[in-house]
Structures are given as structure tokens and as C-alpha cells.
Write a protein that holds these residues in place. Structure first.
Motif, PDB file in Angstrom:
ATOM      1  N   ALA A 214       0.847  -1.185   0.000  1.00  0.00           N
ATOM      2  CA  ALA A 214       0.000   0.000   0.000  1.00  0.00           C
ATOM      3  C   ALA A 214       0.882   1.234   0.000  1.00  0.00           C
ATOM      4  N   GLN A 215       0.352   2.322  -0.563  1.00  0.00           N
ATOM      5  CA  GLN A 215       1.092   3.569  -0.602  1.00  0.00           C
ATOM      6  C   GLN A 215       0.141   4.729  -0.375  1.00  0.00           C
ATOM      7  N   ALA A 216       0.488   5.578   0.608  1.00  0.00           N
ATOM      8  CA  ALA A 216      -0.262   6.793   0.889  1.00  0.00           C
ATOM      9  C   ALA A 216       0.700   7.960   0.712  1.00  0.00           C
ATOM     10  N   GLY A 217       0.466   8.770  -0.321  1.00  0.00           N
ATOM     11  CA  GLY A 217       1.449   9.802  -0.631  1.00  0.00           C
ATOM     12  C   GLY A 217       2.765   9.141  -1.003  1.00  0.00           C
ATOM     13  N   LYS A 218       3.825   9.457  -0.254  1.00  0.00           N
ATOM     14  CA  LYS A 218       5.131   8.846  -0.479  1.00  0.00           C
ATOM     15  C   LYS A 218       5.452   7.781   0.566  1.00  0.00           C
ATOM     16  N   THR A 219       4.479   7.455   1.415  1.00  0.00           N
ATOM     17  CA  THR A 219       4.672   6.416   2.430  1.00  0.00           C
ATOM     18  C   THR A 219       4.233   5.078   1.861  1.00  0.00           C
ATOM     19  N   ARG A 220       5.126   4.081   1.902  1.00  0.00           N
ATOM     20  CA  ARG A 220       4.849   2.761   1.335  1.00  0.00           C
ATOM     21  C   ARG A 220       4.924   1.696   2.426  1.00  0.00           C
ATOM     22  N   VAL A 221       3.984   0.750   2.354  1.00  0.00           N
ATOM     23  CA  VAL A 221       3.907  -0.338   3.324  1.00  0.00           C
ATOM     24  C   VAL A 221       3.770  -1.650   2.571  1.00  0.00           C
ATOM     25  N   ALA A 222       4.547  -2.636   2.983  1.00  0.00           N
ATOM     26  CA  ALA A 222       4.397  -3.997   2.458  1.00  0.00           C
ATOM     27  C   ALA A 222       4.251  -4.935   3.635  1.00  0.00           C
ATOM     28  N   PHE A 223       3.256  -5.833   3.562  1.00  0.00           N
ATOM     29  CA  PHE A 223       2.992  -6.772   4.650  1.00  0.00           C
ATOM     30  C   PHE A 223       2.760  -8.152   4.069  1.00  0.00           C
TER      31      PHE A 223
END
Length: 649
Positions: A214-223
Motif C-alpha cells: 500500500a502507498q499513501a502519498g510517499k509512504t509505502r507499506v508492504a505486509f
């Protein structure tokens, strides 16, 4: 026996007739009349209005049941109706499953489901008594062109996702793919991933496999891990976080994270009870590496963060956010919008102390217990090592006990308390410096042989204010510095006396070494203005005394250094030298009044009697040696091991 045989035949015929009747009823029953009763039963079960537009049953060895135009009402507080729409639901029943009233397969065509929370955080998927409804024992579930919308005002989230079942192939089980986009906290948001099949959700208390990015703006998360459907926050798996600023994770991460430079962190995420745990952390924040464990407990009225972090290579610039400075190295352009705004503001101002107000709400509403250690620390050109601190934030009172680090072969120990529970935050601090080698801090002062002595210091102050600048601008306290032993550059020292004749000799013939007998400075502070009660540096070349002030409120220097030579000179302007200007643009210059008077006298004598013109510029070199022992006693400086070291030299 004949009678018994006739009775068995009669029973068999009756049973066969009943079966035929059941089959005939099943085959020709007008199933559509059951739409109303089925909808009423579902409505009672979910305590939501349920409507069924069409019901069709195709009996057979595999019975096919089709429901069309099915709708499920939303929670009463929602402004959007309905919660879910199913244009077509197709169920198949094999003989065993038809008696359990549990379908063997389910196919949902173009389902449209709205998941939302209200301003109080109540979800619309709590049906009836809030349990989410009992799970039926069903077979596989296929979704064709599904749509799920998620709305959460507390996160400023509005996200729409598409769902599609991936059929089982070979040993691979059925999976569900999803992708979506929308906004989260007023920033563009995208999500994509794959999970176990929808049927696995029937075991609501069992871990459900899930992998997403997932990506919000320039913040990226992988789970990549599992989540328990009955408790959506119960997760466990590998987490990868990347973004421009950790503080932007708040309030999703309920911890008072400061401004940070861009980060790239990996770890193992788990949720136990009301605790979020990220362990085996490894990665970078700015130019610093980071490792350790980070825990957030939200079970109490105040979220509590506990962390134990370590860094092998740490850049102090990455800590700027703790004091309100845009963090990270200034020459790197990766800054968030609010950080860029602060950079532009500071560029247009002469001040250097950060005046960004403390985030009092975060600091007052959260508790923190942080242990941090940094092996090799970069602080501009100063060599720091073995940084260690234990910061405890409890009920709005922040205490660093200790905050210490090695510097230039010595050691700095601090005990700092900041109370933000008051209307105006207050601070008090004690700082002790031990056995620091001067030449490693200021190489330009070292003698040709490379020695510049060691020094120690001690200070304490109290202050109040809503920013670092306000704290320094209100500081009241005292501090003292003591040095003994070592050697310094004679050229550097004679320039403090504007001794042009000796400076020229040293420039032509090479620099020499001057022994440092002692150096003592004692400051007192009131309302942000630090004044030296005593400023003496005694060397074999000159005796330097100082006066003036350092104004932290207005960020200005006004220090006057006067040097008396211990060797005669034919051409010495004799200073004093003024250290002035602002913290951002300091200046070093001769003090104009005495210098003009001395040159004027030389010019006047030159007019009257040319041979006497140099008399005002002659330095007899009669400066006495300072009484170092008395100076130490008068300032009451306690430097501990530092004094022993300097005495031994």
C-alpha cells in the motif's frame, strides 16, 4: 411370513411415494414465494433490512439456487444506503450439503459492499449484537468483479477496491486478488495484494493469510503474514515501511514520533492483546542505521510506547525533529511539505535556534520509555562515540537519565527534565564534560606538535518555553569550564593581541609552540543572557582575559578578548578582539575604539617627533602569570577526573 412380506412392501411403497412427492414438490414448488420469508429471516438475523428481488431453484443431483437483486441495509447512523448490493448470488448444493443447508459452492457476481466507520470509530459491519454474525459452514466462494468501498472519517480515508477470485490450480489453493485506490489523510492512496479465499473467512477466529502493498502519498507499506478476521487488528507477519517522515504515520501509529528524514525499515510485526510489537527492526532513518524493538500498548487511557533501539552509524542531523529542526542533512532535498516550509522560514531569518512549538498534545497524551545507543556518531566535525540515553516520558514529564556520549577522547554526561504538563513547559538540566581533548574539537588551536590540552566543564540551568528557542531565551543558571596543560599555536595566540611584528616573524620563520598553563571560564545566566564572571586563558606567550555576553534571547554575541603579551614586540595593536554578530553569522574583528586611539596616538607622535611614532604600538611583554590554583578555587569548578588529567600533564 407372507403377511410380514406384504407389510414391508406396503411400507416401501409409502416411502417411495413420499420420496416421489417430495421430489415433485421440490421440482415444481413456486420457490419465488419464499423471497419474503427468507428476507425476513435474514433481516431478523442481521437486524438490518434485507431485500431479495428474485429467487430461482433448479433441483437435481446438484441443486442450483439463484438469488438476484439482494440488498442489505446499512447501520442506522450511516448516510449511505444500502451497505451491500448483490446483483446475483449463485449457490450449489450437493446431496449431503442440502440437508445441512450449507452450499457446496457460492458465486457472487459484481457484489458492491460498503465498509465504513462513524466519527466515534463504530464499524458498520457489526451486525445485531455486534458480533459480526455467525459464520456458516460453506464451501468455496467465487467473486466476479467485486467492489468494496472503505470510508473512515477518523483516518480521513475513502478507498475503493476491486476483488476477483483466482481459481485453484494444481496444489495451489483458491486465492483472492484485490487492488484499489482512494485517499488517506488527504493524500492519494493505492493498495494491491492477494489473500486466501473468501471461504476461509468463515473461520473468523483463525489466522487468515494476507500479502499486500500500500502507498499513501510517499509512504509505502508492504505486509506478508496473517490477520484474524474476528479481530482485524490481530496481525502477524513481515512488515516493510518506507517513507519521507515517520511522524506522518500518526495517528495510525499512536506514538509521538518526531520529524524524521526519509526512512526504510523492516521488521516482524505482531499484535498481542492491545500491544503492537515491531521486533527485529533493521534499516535506515536518514543517514543512520537502526535496529531493535518497538512496542505500543493502547490498553490504557494513554498509549504507551516502549522501545530499545541501537545504531552502529548515527548522524545527529537525523535527530533534528526532536528539537523542531528539519531533520537530515541540509544538502539533501528529500523533505516533506511542512519540513520544506520550516526550511524556507529559517532561511529568511537570522535565528538558528529552532522555534517550532513542541507538539504538546502528543507529549501530554502518550507515555514513552526509550533506550537508545549509538556506537559511532557524526556531529558535524566533532568526533562522538558511544551515545547512550534512556528517555522516559510519563504523564507529560520527559526525563533523560542519562544522556551521555564520548567526544574527542572525553565524555559528556547530562541529566535533563522537561515538564510539558504545565501550561508553559519548563526544563532543568545538569551537564558535565570530562577529559575532552581540545585539539580534536578545534584543530586550528593545536601547536605544531599537535597538542592542545584537555578540559572539563559543569553547568546547570532552568528554563521555560514552548520551543527550544524559548527555552534558551529564558535560561537561568551557571556554568564553568576548566583546562590545564597542553600546547597551542603561538601564531594563533599572538593574533589575539594583534601582534603584527611577532605574527610576521612566525609566518616567515614557522609557527612555534606555546605552553597552556590553564584556562578557566565561569558564566552565569539570567533570562537567556550568559555573562562571564571570569574568563582567563594563560599561556607562555600571552595572557588572555574576556568579558561581554552571549545573548540567547536575541541570538547575538558580544565577547571581548584582551591579550597581554609575555614577550616584547615593536608592533602590536594590542586588541581587544571582539566576537560579535549573530549565531547564524558571527564575526571576529578588532575593537574599534582602542585601536583607533592607539593608531591616532602613533600618528600624532609621528607628526611631532617621528622617532616616537611607534611608542604607542610597542608591547613591553610584561604580562604576569595567572594564579591558576586560585582561579580554580574561586570558580569552585569540580571537574573530577579532568582536573587530575590536566594536573598530570
Amino acid at each position: 411370513m407372507v403377511f410380514a412380506g406384504h407389510r414391508a412392501a406396503r411400507y416401501a411403497a409409502i416411502a417411495l411415494g413420499v420420496c416421489v412427492l417430495v421430489v415433485l414438490v421440490f421440482m415444481f414448488f413456486p420457490w419465488s414465494v419464499l423471497r419474503g420469508p427468507l428476507a425476513s429471516l435474514a433481516s431478523e438475523r442481521l437486524q438490518r433490512p434485507v431485500a431479495i428481488g428474485r429467487l430461482d431453484v433448479s433441483p437435481g443431483w446438484t441443486t442450483r439456487v439463484v438469488l438476484e437483486s439482494v440488498t442489505i441495509g446499512n447501520a442506522a447512523w450511516s448516510q449511505i444506503q444500502p451497505m451491500a448490493t448483490f446483483p446475483q448470488m449463485v449457490f450449489t448444493f450437493r446431496l449431503p450439503s442440502i440437508f445441512r443447508l450449507a452450499p457446496s459452492t457460492t458465486r457472487l457476481v459484481e457484489p458492491d459492499v460498503l465498509l465504513e466507520k462513524n466519527a466515534e470509530g463504530e464499524p458498520n459491519w457489526n451486525f445485531g449484537d455486534g458480533s459480526g454474525g455467525a459464520a456458516a459452514t460453506i464451501g468455496s466462494i467465487d467473486i466476479e468483479r467485486g467492489r468494496v468501498r472503505y470510508v473512515d472519517p477518523t483516518l480521513e480515508a475513502s478507498i475503493e477496491s476491486a476483488l476477483q477470485t483466482v481459481p485453484a490450480q494444481g496444489d495451489a489453493k483458491q486465492m483472492l486478488e484485490f487492488s484499489g485506490k482512494g485517499t488517506l489523510r488527504e493524500e492519494p492512496f493505492t493498495i494491491a495484494g492477494r489473500s486466501q479465499g473468501i471461504a476461509e473467512l468463515r473461520n473468523v477466529d483463525q489466522p487468515y493469510g494476507l500479502a499486500l502493498t500500500a502507498q499513501a502519498g510517499k509512504t509505502r507499506v508492504a505486509f506478508d503474514g496473517t490477520v484474524v478476521p474476528a479481530e482485524i487488528q490481530s496481525v502477524k507477519g513481515a512488515l516493510h515501511l518506507q517513507g519521507p517522515d515517520l511522524s506522518k504515520l500518526y495517528p495510525i501509529v499512536p506514538s509521538p514520533l518526531p520529524w524524521t528524514p526519509p526512512y526504510d525499515l523492516r521488521g516482524k510485526l505482531s499484535h498481542v492483546g492491545e500491544r503492537w510489537i515491531l521486533e527485529n527492526i533493521e534499516g535506515t532513518v536518514g543517514d543512520s542505521d537502526l535496529a531493535g524493538v518497538f512496542t505500543i500498548d493502547v490498553s490504557g487511557k494513554r498509549a504507551a510506547t516502549t522501545a530499545k533501539l541501537a545504531s552502529r552509524r548515527f548522524d545527529y542531523n537525523d535527530l533534528g525533529g526532536f528539537v523542531g529542526l528539519p531533520p537530515g542533512n541540509p544538502d539533501k532535498k528529500a523533505k516533506t511539505a511542512d519540513q520544506k516550509q520550516e526550511v524556507q522560514k529559517r532561511a529568511a531569518d537570522y535565528r538558528v535556534l529552532p522555534d517550532k512549538p513542541f507538539s504538546l498534545g502528543k507529549l501530554r497524551d502518550h507515555d514513552v520509555d526509550l533506550e537508545f545507543s549509538g556506537k559511532s556518531v557524526k556531529w558535524e566535525r566533532f568526533p562522538l562515540d558511544n551515545l547512550r540515553t534512556h528517555m522516559i516520558l510519563k504523564n507529560g514529564v520527559m526525563h533523560f537519565a542519562p544522556l551521555d556520549f564520548g567526544v574527542a577522547g572525553g565524555h559528556v554526561v547530562s541529566d535533563i527534565t522537561v515538564d510539558v504538563s504545565q501550561r508553559v513547559p519548563a526544563a532543568q538540566a545538569k551537564i558535565e564534560v570530562r577529559n575532552v581533548e581540545l585539539k580534536r574539537l578545534f584543530p586550528q588551536l593545536a601547536s605544531p606538535r599537535g597538542s592542545a590540552g584537555r578540559f572539563g566543564a559543569r553547568g546547570e540551568f532552568r528554563a521555560q518555553g514552548a520551543s527550544v528557542a524559548a527555552m534558551f531565551g529564558s535560561a537561568t543558571g551557571q556554568a564553568a569550564v576548566a583546562m590545564r596543560g597542553g600546547e597551542a599555536s603561538t601564531l594563533t595566540l599572538v593574533l589575539t593581541n594583534l601582534d603584527l611584528a611577532r605574527a610576521a616573524t612566525l609566518l616567515i620563520g614557522g609557527d612555534q609552540t606555546a605552553a597552556i598553563r590553564c584556562g578557566v571560564t565561569a558564566f552565569r545566566a539570567k533570562d537567556g543572557v550568559w555573562v562571564p564572571d571570569l574568563f582567563v586563558v594563560d599561556t607562555s606567550a600571552v595572557l588572555i582575559t574576556g568579558s561581554g555576553s552571549i545573548d540567547f534571547r536575541n541570538e547575538k554575541y558580544d565577547l571581548h578578548l584582551k591579550a597581554d603579551s609575555k614577550d616584547p614586540s615593536l608592533l602590536a595593536l594590542k586588541g581587544p578582539v571582539v566576537i560579535g554578530g549573530t549565531f547564524g553569522k558571527p564575526s571576529i574583528r578588532p575593537e574599534a575604539g582602542p585601536l583607533v586611539a592607539r593608531i591616532g596616538a602613533a600618528v600624532g607622535l609621528g607628526v611631532l617627533a617621528p622617532p616616537l611614532a611607534l611608542l604607542p604600538l610597542i608591547d613591553l611583554g610584561d604580562a604576569p602569570d595567572a594564579d591558576c590554583r586560585a582561579l580554580y578555587a574561586n570558580t569552585r569548578v569540580q571537574t573530577g577526573d579532568d582536573e587530575k588529567v590536566t594536573q598530570s600533564r
